[in-house]
Design a protein around this motif. Structure first.
Motif, PDB file in Angstrom:
ATOM      1  N   MET A 190       0.852  -1.191   0.000  1.00 56.39           N
ATOM      2  CA  MET A 190       0.000   0.000   0.000  1.00 56.39           C
ATOM      3  C   MET A 190       0.887   1.239   0.000  1.00 56.39           C
ATOM      4  O   MET A 190       1.752   1.382   0.855  1.00 56.39           O
ATOM      5  CB  MET A 190      -0.847  -0.029   1.276  1.00 56.39           C
ATOM      6  N   ALA A 204      -8.593   4.381   3.825  1.00 52.93           N
ATOM      7  CA  ALA A 204      -7.949   3.289   3.092  1.00 52.93           C
ATOM      8  C   ALA A 204      -7.308   2.312   4.064  1.00 52.93           C
ATOM      9  O   ALA A 204      -7.387   1.085   3.882  1.00 52.93           O
ATOM     10  CB  ALA A 204      -6.902   3.847   2.129  1.00 52.93           C
ATOM     11  N   LEU A 252      -7.735  -1.791   4.677  1.00 47.81           N
ATOM     12  CA  LEU A 252      -6.602  -2.722   4.661  1.00 47.81           C
ATOM     13  C   LEU A 252      -6.586  -3.559   5.941  1.00 47.81           C
ATOM     14  O   LEU A 252      -6.382  -4.772   5.895  1.00 47.81           O
ATOM     15  CB  LEU A 252      -5.301  -1.933   4.511  1.00 47.81           C
ATOM     16  N   ILE A 270      -1.614  -1.219  -3.979  1.00 46.49           N
ATOM     17  CA  ILE A 270      -2.648  -0.189  -4.019  1.00 46.49           C
ATOM     18  C   ILE A 270      -2.006   1.183  -3.834  1.00 46.49           C
ATOM     19  O   ILE A 270      -1.274   1.408  -2.866  1.00 46.49           O
ATOM     20  CB  ILE A 270      -3.681  -0.414  -2.900  1.00 46.49           C
ATOM     21  N   VAL A 329      -2.783   5.029  -3.076  1.00 44.88           N
ATOM     22  CA  VAL A 329      -3.867   5.815  -2.506  1.00 44.88           C
ATOM     23  C   VAL A 329      -3.723   7.272  -2.940  1.00 44.88           C
ATOM     24  O   VAL A 329      -2.829   7.974  -2.479  1.00 44.88           O
ATOM     25  CB  VAL A 329      -3.857   5.703  -0.973  1.00 44.88           C
ATOM     26  N   ILE A 347      -6.577   4.743  -6.362  1.00 42.69           N
ATOM     27  CA  ILE A 347      -7.805   5.322  -5.848  1.00 42.69           C
ATOM     28  C   ILE A 347      -7.923   6.770  -6.309  1.00 42.69           C
ATOM     29  O   ILE A 347      -6.935   7.513  -6.264  1.00 42.69           O
ATOM     30  CB  ILE A 347      -7.817   5.226  -4.305  1.00 42.69           C
ATOM     31  N   ASP A 399     -12.459   2.653   2.289  1.00 44.18           N
ATOM     32  CA  ASP A 399     -12.206   1.343   2.896  1.00 44.18           C
ATOM     33  C   ASP A 399     -12.900   0.228   2.122  1.00 44.18           C
ATOM     34  O   ASP A 399     -12.350  -0.846   1.910  1.00 44.18           O
ATOM     35  CB  ASP A 399     -12.640   1.344   4.364  1.00 44.18           C
ATOM     36  N   VAL A 454     -11.034  -0.570  -1.007  1.00 43.01           N
ATOM     37  CA  VAL A 454      -9.826  -1.353  -0.726  1.00 43.01           C
ATOM     38  C   VAL A 454     -10.187  -2.810  -0.438  1.00 43.01           C
ATOM     39  O   VAL A 454      -9.590  -3.732  -1.004  1.00 43.01           O
ATOM     40  CB  VAL A 454      -9.038  -0.726   0.455  1.00 43.01           C
TER      41      VAL A 454
END
Lengths: 359, 382
Positions: free
Chosen positions: A53, A69, A73, A114, A116, A139, A296, A299
């Motif tokens: 992440m 986020a 996770l 991921i 963010v 995102i 969230d 994710v």
């Protein structure tokens, strides 16, 4: 052993001091640092899925976007027993450093990865090309040709729809027929919030006055984290007759709520259900509702899809229909108008109301 | 008393190396107190330079960062040599990069030969940087406004001006993502090719040579020309310079203009070698302040600043590796801060020690080593 490491420390110091000299000296035990130190020591057991992440500036603990986020996770980590690695951006860094962050995750065997925040759009596009076997997600951004590809999922949100509902709530609750909008930074993304909010307020009450103010102009992104500016802007709106102000301004929102509390008015939160945030506990009684952006959920959905082998590339929009956007009811201040808001929500979901995305 | 006697070289190196070791010790203590192993941290830093793939990339990124830091340091150092504190490098380079990016991507430039386009872009950047610094110079010589205050304020004004100019109806372009404000992308003809480095796809900025050239010019002008002599003389003693016929006002204007012109180049290696657009979201935005630290650490010396810039670039680019190794990467910022503070102290200590040594030498030459040479000799801590 100690002495050897001590020697290595000295060698390392020299390496830093002279910058180049020590390149050949200490590549012999690179296995040593490959295991992540922060785990629980369980990394030896079985092939765990490794999730990487990369946060935007602020990272875990920003009470807003990144934290949302992080919540997602944490949830999937507990659910699937993941091995996670979380890295975060530094203010003012160069794009090369963002790219390096993603490459380090990719080289470390993290899959999926991921990113963010839209700041990663250029770098994720470049890195994903070099690692076709790794699944990426970004995102808040979907730009054809920049961060699109067979191994990139673009997770975006219909913030305008949620803003429409809180705009409607503001107009329903306003006694002065005068509401306000405080945007953090005048970017196209935040204008999307404004467009939805104004449309929602006007849908309820065509004569309502909507005051709009942005705290800073890019490249000054300080407006997302300047409670003082938020307070000044909100005070100005309250003095000009508004009684409810929507703070789409990240960390500056706390200033808006402070002003509302001092003047006995109301505020509307953003991104998280801000009524329940510990950092805002002192002003929570003026937070009427919040436009909740379920980062969230995006994710957890994404990690689950990769976990189940159902990764889908391309744009996935989290809107009211998908449950990616909500309005918060904590505190009970909008219980009396909830049925009306649900009606608007149903109309948006069915497509009867089209919420504009641009001002 | 030769400038390059072994003793003077040793003394010159003592301060920066001492400061470095001291900073490493302080960081070790901080890491130890917060429950992280200093040795693992060092391992991670060394690994980031030696691992396959990662090592070459870190090296290239460090060199690239160092290129921009070096240009910023030269800009600051030109002021320092005159006892002028140009804190406005940050605003000067950002404004210059924005205008140069808009110019380089302008449609009427597209047909022009590549060399001409790049040269025009660089010249425009230098002119804008110089003009922005020139405002501070003007205020100083006509109204006596301290350049410290005016350049800080001009930094803030520069960001507002950039915002104003970056609108699509002025010098900006419509950004396809809708999340950013930026200039149009510079096409291949206006870009500067990078140099490949084995083991990584990342390229070394082609304009790394520009930084070397600027360093050479800085060295030449300061130590081999009359102008450089007058500049240093004014910095050392204004009265003495005036007495020997130097116009201080003129020197203030010249040095700030030169400083601003060098600042204008700071954003160019990244703009023309990697990013190709001035973006409010993704353009490095704090290099001007890094330049102050690098100039301090490198003692305004063309080579010293080069080493300092490399060190800074290296520290910045190992931050991600520390993050991966579970070490808080903020330790890099702490280390940099401690280095700057301790290096300033160390230089002062070394200077006093050097003065004492010189006095002793003079004393020995005069055959009066027993008594102090003069009454106002500097006190030296035991």
């Amino acid at each position: 052993m100690r002495r050897v490491r001590g020697l290595r420390l000295a060698a390392g110091l020299l390496a830093v001091g002279l910058t180049l000299a020590a390149c050949g000296g200490s590549g012999d035990d690179s296995g040593n640092t490959a295991t992540p130190g922060s785990g629980g020591g369980t990394s030896a057991a079985g092939p765990k899925m490794k999730v990487g992440m990369a946060y935007d500036i602020g990272g875990r603990g920003d009470q807003s976007f990144n934290d949302s986020a992080a919540r997602g996770l944490d949830k999937v980590k507990a659910q699937y027993g993941l091995d996670v690695k979380e890295l975060e951006a530094t203010a003012g860094e160069s794009p090369a450093q963002k790219e390096d962050r993603l490459r380090q995750l990719a080289d470390g065997g993290y899959n999926p990865i991921i990113a963010v925040g839209f700041a990663y759009s250029e770098s994720i596009g470049k890195v994903a090309k070099d690692y076709p076997e790794i699944h990426f997600a970004i995102i808040d951004d979907f730009t054809e040709g920049t961060d699109t590809g067979d191994n990139i999922a673009n997770l975006t949100f219909a913030e305008n729809e949620g803003s429409f509902l809180v705009g409607a709530a503001a107009a329903l609750k306003s006694k002065t027929h005068n509401v306000g909008f405080v945007g953090g930074v005048n970017t196209p993304l935040i204008k999307k919030f404004e467009a939805g909010y104004t449309a929602g307020a006007k849908a309820v009450d065509p004569s309502v006055k909507v005051q709009v103010k942005y705290l800073t102009q890019p490249p000054d992104f300080g407006g997302f984290n300047d409670p003082g500016k938020g307070e000044t802007a909100a005070n100005g709106m309250f003095d000009a007759g508004a009684d409810i102000v929507y703070a789409a301004a990240g960390g500056s929102g706390s200033g808006v709520f402070k002003a509302a509390k001092a003047k006995g008015k109301l505020g509307i939160g953003v991104d998280s259900d801000q009524y329940n945030l510990p950092a805002l506990a002192s002003v929570k009684d003026v937070i009427m509702t919040s436009m909740v952006k379920r980062v969230d959920l995006a994710v957890t959905d994404f990690v689950t899809s990769v976990h189940d082998g159902k990764f889908a590339a391309g744009n996935k929009v989290y809107d009211l229909k998908a449950g990616g956007i909500e309005y918060a009811t904590s505190g009970g201040k909008i219980d009396d108008i909830k049925t009306k808001l649900e009606e608007y929500k149903a109309k948006i979901v069915s497509g009867e109301i089209k919420v504009p995305a641009k001002v | 008393m030769g400038r390059f006697s072994p003793r003077s070289i040793l003394l010159g190196l003592a301060a920066p190396i001492g400061a470095l070791i001291f900073a490493a010790l302080v960081c070790s203590v901080i890491l130890g107190v917060t429950g992280h192993s200093p040795i693992d941290t060092m391992d991670a830093m060394v690994d980031s330079l030696t691992k396959p793939r990662l090592g070459p990339r870190t090296f290239v990124n460090s060199l690239n960062s160092a290129t921009t830091y070096y240009l910023a340091a030269v800009a600051v150092a030109i002021g320092f040599r005159m006892r002028l504190f140009n804190i406005g490098v940050n605003g000067q380079y950002q404004l210059a990069a924005m205008v140069a990016a808009a110019l380089a991507s302008a449609s009427w430039m597209v047909g022009a030969p590549s060399f001409l386009r790049i040269a025009l872009t660089l010249i425009a950047a230098m002119l804008v940087g110089a003009a922005w610094a020139g405002l501070a110079a003007l205020l100083k010589v006509t109204r006596g406004v301290s350049e410290v205050i005016s350049t800080i304020m001009l930094n803030a004004i520069a960001t507002s001006l950039i915002t104003f100019l970056l609108s699509p109806d002025r010098m900006g372009a419509v950004d396809p993502s809708g999340n950013d404000t930026r200039t149009a992308k510079i096409d291949v003809g206006g870009q500067v090719d990078g140099l490949s480095y084995p083991g990584t796809g990342s390229k070394i900025y082609g304009l790394v040579f520009l930084a070397v050239l600027v360093g050479l010019a800085y060295w030449f002008v300061l130590s081999r020309t009359r102008f450089g002599f007058e500049l240093k003389a004014t910095g050392l003693s204004e009265e003495a310079a005036v007495a020997s016929g130097v116009s201080v006002k003129r020197m203030v204007v010249y040095s700030l203009l030169l400083s601003g012109a060098a600042a204008g180049l700071v954003g160019m290696p990244a703009l023309l070698g990697d990013i190709y657009t001035y973006s409010s979201q993704n353009f490095p935005s704090t290099v001007g302040f890094t330049g102050i630290a690098v100039a301090l650490l490198g003692r305004n010396h063309p080579l010293g600043m080069g080493v300092a810039a490399l060190l800074w670039g290296l520290l910045d680019n190992t931050a991600n590796s520390l993050d991966v190794a579970g070490v808080p990467k903020e330790i890099v910022a702490i280390m940099q801060g401690v280095i700057v503070l301790s290096v300033v102290v160390a230089y002062e200590l070394v200077r006093r020690y050097r003065v004492r040594l010189e006095q002793r030498d003079v004393g020995r030459a005069l055959g009066t080593t027993k008594a102090p040479v003069n009454a106002d000799a500097e006190e030296v801590p035991a």
